[in-house]
Write an enzyme that holds these catalytic residues in place. Structure first.
Site, PDB file in Angstrom:
ATOM      1  N   ASP A 182       0.812  -1.158   0.050  1.00 31.40           N
ATOM      2  CA  ASP A 182       0.095   0.001   0.070  1.00 31.40           C
ATOM      3  C   ASP A 182       0.919   1.054  -0.165  1.00 31.40           C
ATOM      4  OD1 ASP A 182      -1.906   2.210   0.435  1.00 31.40           O
ATOM      5  OD2 ASP A 182      -2.794   0.918   2.011  1.00 31.40           O
ATOM      6  N   TYR A 227      -7.757  15.941  -5.544  1.00 32.66           N
ATOM      7  CA  TYR A 227      -6.800  15.417  -6.648  1.00 32.66           C
ATOM      8  C   TYR A 227      -5.698  16.532  -7.126  1.00 32.66           C
ATOM      9  CZ  TYR A 227      -5.347  12.774 -10.909  1.00 32.66           C
ATOM     10  OH  TYR A 227      -4.571  12.308 -11.847  1.00 32.66           O
ATOM     11  N   SER A 246      -0.054  15.515 -12.686  1.00 34.07           N
ATOM     12  CA  SER A 246      -1.341  15.815 -13.849  1.00 34.07           C
ATOM     13  C   SER A 246      -1.446  17.040 -14.163  1.00 34.07           C
ATOM     14  CB  SER A 246      -2.655  15.444 -13.072  1.00 34.07           C
ATOM     15  OG  SER A 246      -3.811  15.875 -13.633  1.00 34.07           O
ATOM     16  N   ALA A 256      -5.214  19.079  -5.476  1.00 36.02           N
ATOM     17  CA  ALA A 256      -4.151  19.656  -4.549  1.00 36.02           C
ATOM     18  C   ALA A 256      -2.855  18.755  -4.350  1.00 36.02           C
ATOM     19  CB  ALA A 256      -5.017  19.745  -3.372  1.00 36.02           C
ATOM     20  N   LYS A 303      -1.879  16.617  -6.506  1.00 34.98           N
ATOM     21  CA  LYS A 303      -0.885  16.568  -8.021  1.00 34.98           C
ATOM     22  C   LYS A 303      -0.049  18.136  -7.998  1.00 34.98           C
ATOM     23  CE  LYS A 303      -1.823  12.710  -9.540  1.00 34.98           C
ATOM     24  NZ  LYS A 303      -1.098  11.633  -9.400  1.00 34.98           N
TER      25      LYS A 303
HETATM   26  P1  NDP Z   1      -5.158   3.386 -13.076  1.00 35.51           P
HETATM   27  O1  NDP Z   1      -6.392   3.388 -12.231  1.00 35.51           O
HETATM   28  O2  NDP Z   1      -5.319   2.669 -14.494  1.00 35.51           O
HETATM   29  O3  NDP Z   1      -3.890   2.503 -12.136  1.00 35.51           O
HETATM   30  C1  NDP Z   1      -3.720   2.880 -10.929  1.00 35.51           C
HETATM   31  C2  NDP Z   1      -2.600   2.199 -10.351  1.00 35.51           C
HETATM   32  O4  NDP Z   1      -2.111   2.601  -9.043  1.00 35.51           O
HETATM   33  C3  NDP Z   1      -2.919   0.717 -10.439  1.00 35.51           C
HETATM   34  O5  NDP Z   1      -1.480   0.018 -10.642  1.00 35.51           O
HETATM   35  C4  NDP Z   1      -3.202   0.523  -8.735  1.00 35.51           C
HETATM   36  O6  NDP Z   1      -2.984  -0.972  -8.326  1.00 35.51           O
HETATM   37  C5  NDP Z   1      -2.065   1.515  -8.171  1.00 35.51           C
HETATM   38  N1  NDP Z   1      -2.367   1.757  -6.824  1.00 35.51           N
HETATM   39  C6  NDP Z   1      -3.735   2.676  -6.501  1.00 35.51           C
HETATM   40  N2  NDP Z   1      -3.848   2.844  -5.178  1.00 35.51           N
HETATM   41  C7  NDP Z   1      -2.552   2.353  -4.762  1.00 35.51           C
HETATM   42  C8  NDP Z   1      -2.178   2.118  -3.285  1.00 35.51           C
HETATM   43  N3  NDP Z   1      -2.569   2.658  -2.230  1.00 35.51           N
HETATM   44  N4  NDP Z   1      -0.971   1.437  -3.262  1.00 35.51           N
HETATM   45  C9  NDP Z   1      -0.282   0.900  -4.254  1.00 35.51           C
HETATM   46  N5  NDP Z   1      -0.673   0.904  -5.582  1.00 35.51           N
HETATM   47  C10 NDP Z   1      -1.716   1.685  -5.856  1.00 35.51           C
HETATM   48  O7  NDP Z   1      -4.685   4.859 -12.882  1.00 35.51           O
HETATM   49  P2  NDP Z   1      -3.895   5.732 -14.051  1.00 35.51           P
HETATM   50  O8  NDP Z   1      -2.899   4.436 -15.041  1.00 35.51           O
HETATM   51  O9  NDP Z   1      -4.613   6.141 -15.100  1.00 35.51           O
HETATM   52  O10 NDP Z   1      -3.091   6.708 -13.502  1.00 35.51           O
HETATM   53  C11 NDP Z   1      -1.597   6.540 -13.146  1.00 35.51           C
HETATM   54  C12 NDP Z   1      -1.094   7.837 -12.436  1.00 35.51           C
HETATM   55  O11 NDP Z   1      -1.129   8.889 -13.641  1.00 35.51           O
HETATM   56  C13 NDP Z   1      -2.085   8.257 -11.312  1.00 35.51           C
HETATM   57  O12 NDP Z   1      -1.080   8.960 -10.585  1.00 35.51           O
HETATM   58  C14 NDP Z   1      -2.612   9.385 -11.958  1.00 35.51           C
HETATM   59  O13 NDP Z   1      -3.157  10.303 -11.202  1.00 35.51           O
HETATM   60  C15 NDP Z   1      -1.973   9.933 -13.067  1.00 35.51           C
HETATM   61  N6  NDP Z   1      -2.709  10.531 -14.273  1.00 35.51           N
HETATM   62  C16 NDP Z   1      -3.361   9.926 -15.140  1.00 35.51           C
HETATM   63  C17 NDP Z   1      -4.200  10.451 -16.131  1.00 35.51           C
HETATM   64  C18 NDP Z   1      -5.195   9.775 -16.859  1.00 35.51           C
HETATM   65  O14 NDP Z   1      -5.746  10.388 -17.603  1.00 35.51           O
HETATM   66  N7  NDP Z   1      -5.163   8.426 -16.662  1.00 35.51           N
HETATM   67  C19 NDP Z   1      -4.113  12.050 -16.165  1.00 35.51           C
HETATM   68  C20 NDP Z   1      -2.846  12.695 -15.415  1.00 35.51           C
HETATM   69  C21 NDP Z   1      -2.325  11.933 -14.434  1.00 35.51           C
HETATM   70  P3  NDP Z   1      -4.004  -2.069  -8.338  1.00 35.51           P
HETATM   71  O15 NDP Z   1      -4.090  -2.271  -9.693  1.00 35.51           O
HETATM   72  O16 NDP Z   1      -3.559  -2.989  -7.441  1.00 35.51           O
HETATM   73  O17 NDP Z   1      -5.387  -1.157  -8.117  1.00 35.51           O
END
Ligand code: NDP
Length: 249
Positions: free
Chosen positions: A65, A157, A144, A159, A161
């Site tokens: 986590d 979110y 982001s 804040a 980022k």
């Molecule tokens: P997804 O929801 O597709 O994937 C999120 C990932 O983060 C998964 O691997 C998930 O693991 C992991 N995760 C979530 N919570 C935890 C936690 N508490 N501990 C460990 N791992 C965790 O998100 P995206 O790929 O879209 O986003 C990835 C990053 O990019 C994020 O930081 C997001 O804010 C940022 N972002 C995304 C954008 C978009 O348009 N998609 C735009 C701008 C920024 P699990 O599979 O086990 O749940």
């Protein structure tokens, strides 16, 4: 010199799905050994490890986590024991819990701030000593465009980022003398499970506000990560690179 990551050891938090998965695979394609963390998706994470190994690199998945500092320390210690060192950290794990401020619960605020921002503190702190020992490293924090421009319904979110951008600049100043670089990538609208939740109307609005007129691919974020992980970006630190089709310019 060059874009090769041959011999580098990397960690991507949240590498089981979406952008993190693409980053992990791209780093391996360019020659790196890659560990990932995940929260719940064990099968997806193991699949990513198999794909990394199929590229001839070392891979490893940790259920950890991101909000828990002691788990971050354990993950970094295991990587340095098994891969020999750590050169690159990508803080990618993140969530959204959107709501208008009048309706936002304290829990929605806390969950997003701790998962998205405290996680960056956890892993960046845990990796600092091993990187100092290794005489350098590159940290890439996934923020982001919303952290730059704001977005209604996402006070928590945005804040988190924006916090990542300030954290990264301070960290970069503290550790530059140790040859540890820290930079931010600020993606725009990228097709993943996270954006799957948005309805068609919202998506059309986002595309209309994007000069390049389309959503981005996770691999397009991963390509910017490869550059910041490589020695091609050796003189870049404290910088934020938008990968957003021009959305926030
Ligand atoms: P997804 O929801 O597709 O994937 C999120 C990932 O983060 C998964 O691997 C998930 O693991 C992991 N995760 C979530 N919570 C935890 C936690 N508490 N501990 C460990 N791992 C965790 O998100 P995206 O790929 O879209 O986003 C990835 C990053 O990019 C994020 O930081 C997001 O804010 C940022 N972002 C995304 C954008 C978009 O348009 N998609 C735009 C701008 C920024 P699990 O599979 O086990 O749940």
């Amino acid at each position: 010199m060059g874009l090769s990551l041959e011999g580098k050891s990397c960690l991507v938090t949240g590498g089981s799905r979406g952008i993190g998965r693409s980053i992990a695979l791209r780093l391996a394609e360019f020659g790196a050994d890659v560990a990932i963390t995940y929260a719940r998706s064990a099968d997806a994470a193991n699949e990513v490890v198999k794909e990394i190994e199929a590229l001839g690199r070392k891979g490893k998945a940790f259920q950890a986590d991101a909000v828990d500092y002691s788990q971050a320390e354990d993950v970094i210690k295991t990587i340095t024991d098994e891969f020999g060192k750590i050169d690159v950290l990508v803080n990618n794990a993140g969530i959204t819990k959107d709501n208008l401020i009048l309706r936002m619960s304290e829990e929605q605020w806390d969950d997003v701030i701790t998962t998205n921002l405290k996680s960056v503190f956890n892993y960046s702190k845990a990796v600092a000593r091993p990187m100092m020992k290794n005489r350098g490293g590159s940290i890439i924090n996934i923020s982001s465009v919303v952290g730059i421009s704001g977005n209604g319904g996402q006070t928590n979110y945005s804040a988190s980022k924006a916090g990542i951008i300030g954290f990264t600049k301070s960290y970069a100043k503290e550790l530059a003398s140790r040859n540890i670089r820290a930079n931010v990538i600020a993606p725009g609208y990228i097709l993943t499970d996270m954006t799957d939740q948005l309805d068609e109307k919202v998506l059309d609005g986002i595309k209309a506000e994007t000069p390049l007129g389309r959503a981005g691919e996770a691999t397009e974020v991963a390509d910017a990560v490869v550059f910041l992980a490589s020695d091609m970006s050796a003189y870049i630190t404290g910088e934020t690179i938008r990968v957003d089709g021009g959305m926030a310019m």
